[in-house]
Scaffold this motif. Sequence first.
Motif, mmCIF file in Angstrom:
data_model
loop_
_atom_site.group_PDB
_atom_site.id
_atom_site.type_symbol
_atom_site.label_atom_id
_atom_site.label_comp_id
_atom_site.label_asym_id
_atom_site.label_seq_id
_atom_site.Cartn_x
_atom_site.Cartn_y
_atom_site.Cartn_z
ATOM 1 N N LEU A 82 0.843 -1.198 0.000
ATOM 2 C CA LEU A 82 0.000 0.000 0.000
ATOM 3 C C LEU A 82 0.872 1.240 0.000
ATOM 4 O O LEU A 82 1.924 1.269 0.650
ATOM 5 N N LEU A 108 -11.036 -3.108 2.383
ATOM 6 C CA LEU A 108 -9.885 -2.511 3.069
ATOM 7 C C LEU A 108 -10.401 -1.657 4.205
ATOM 8 O O LEU A 108 -11.280 -0.813 4.014
ATOM 9 N N LEU A 110 -9.059 0.841 7.328
ATOM 10 C CA LEU A 110 -8.018 1.580 8.042
ATOM 11 C C LEU A 110 -8.634 2.032 9.350
ATOM 12 O O LEU A 110 -9.541 2.875 9.361
ATOM 13 N N TRP A 144 -2.198 3.619 12.089
ATOM 14 C CA TRP A 144 -3.400 3.001 11.548
ATOM 15 C C TRP A 144 -3.262 1.488 11.602
ATOM 16 O O TRP A 144 -2.202 0.933 11.320
ATOM 17 N N VAL A 146 -4.325 -1.651 9.641
ATOM 18 C CA VAL A 146 -4.781 -1.934 8.286
ATOM 19 C C VAL A 146 -5.228 -3.391 8.212
ATOM 20 O O VAL A 146 -4.522 -4.285 8.684
ATOM 21 N N GLN A 147 -6.397 -3.596 7.618
ATOM 22 C CA GLN A 147 -6.895 -4.953 7.419
ATOM 23 C C GLN A 147 -7.491 -5.054 6.021
ATOM 24 O O GLN A 147 -8.307 -4.229 5.633
ATOM 25 N N TRP A 161 0.320 0.612 10.350
ATOM 26 C CA TRP A 161 0.938 1.562 9.431
ATOM 27 C C TRP A 161 1.074 2.891 10.147
ATOM 28 O O TRP A 161 0.084 3.486 10.548
#
Length: 181
Positions: A82, A108, A110, A144, A146-147, A161
């Motif tokens: 990303l 996605l 965040l 963040w 992230v997934q 992140w």
Amino acid sequence: MSEVIPLNPRAEAVAPWWRHRWPWLLMAGPAIVVVAGSYLGYIAYQGQDALVVGDYYKQGKAINQDLRRDRAASALGLKLALRYEAGDGVLSGRIAGAAQAVPGRLLLQLSHATQPEKDVQLAIQPDADGVFRVPLPMLERSRWVVQVESEQRDWRLAGTWHWPAQREILLQADPQLAPAE
């Protein structure tokens, strides 16, 4: 007439207590503590914490499901890169791995580390090479979570992140989680 002689000849020259600095200096400390305590009480009342989970049992069951999805991502050998372009307001990336794992849309998420109202959820449609670009308004400078997961939620990649300290992030499935063959 009799003349009154004061016991202390300097008694008339003494000023009242409020004209001295020592009583004010001694009262300043407790006054500052009362003001600061009131301000901190106001902050504590206005900013409620969103970090406590109400249903611990349900959360524990979800962890086991997440581990199953992590194992599925490991079996497929998935990787996601990303990058956020702040000037363009575009989040771009590339997902790689087994071709059958990325046929359609991806979800996605965040998640802001402390403020859930700032979470961002995006539906992503990668092209045949796994490349995607989605518009994203200004991403706040923060940490963040992230997934990324398939639309069917059968696998997931997750990580943290620290943007903008990390311009890019690489999420990679842990090969140790892959099921033994």
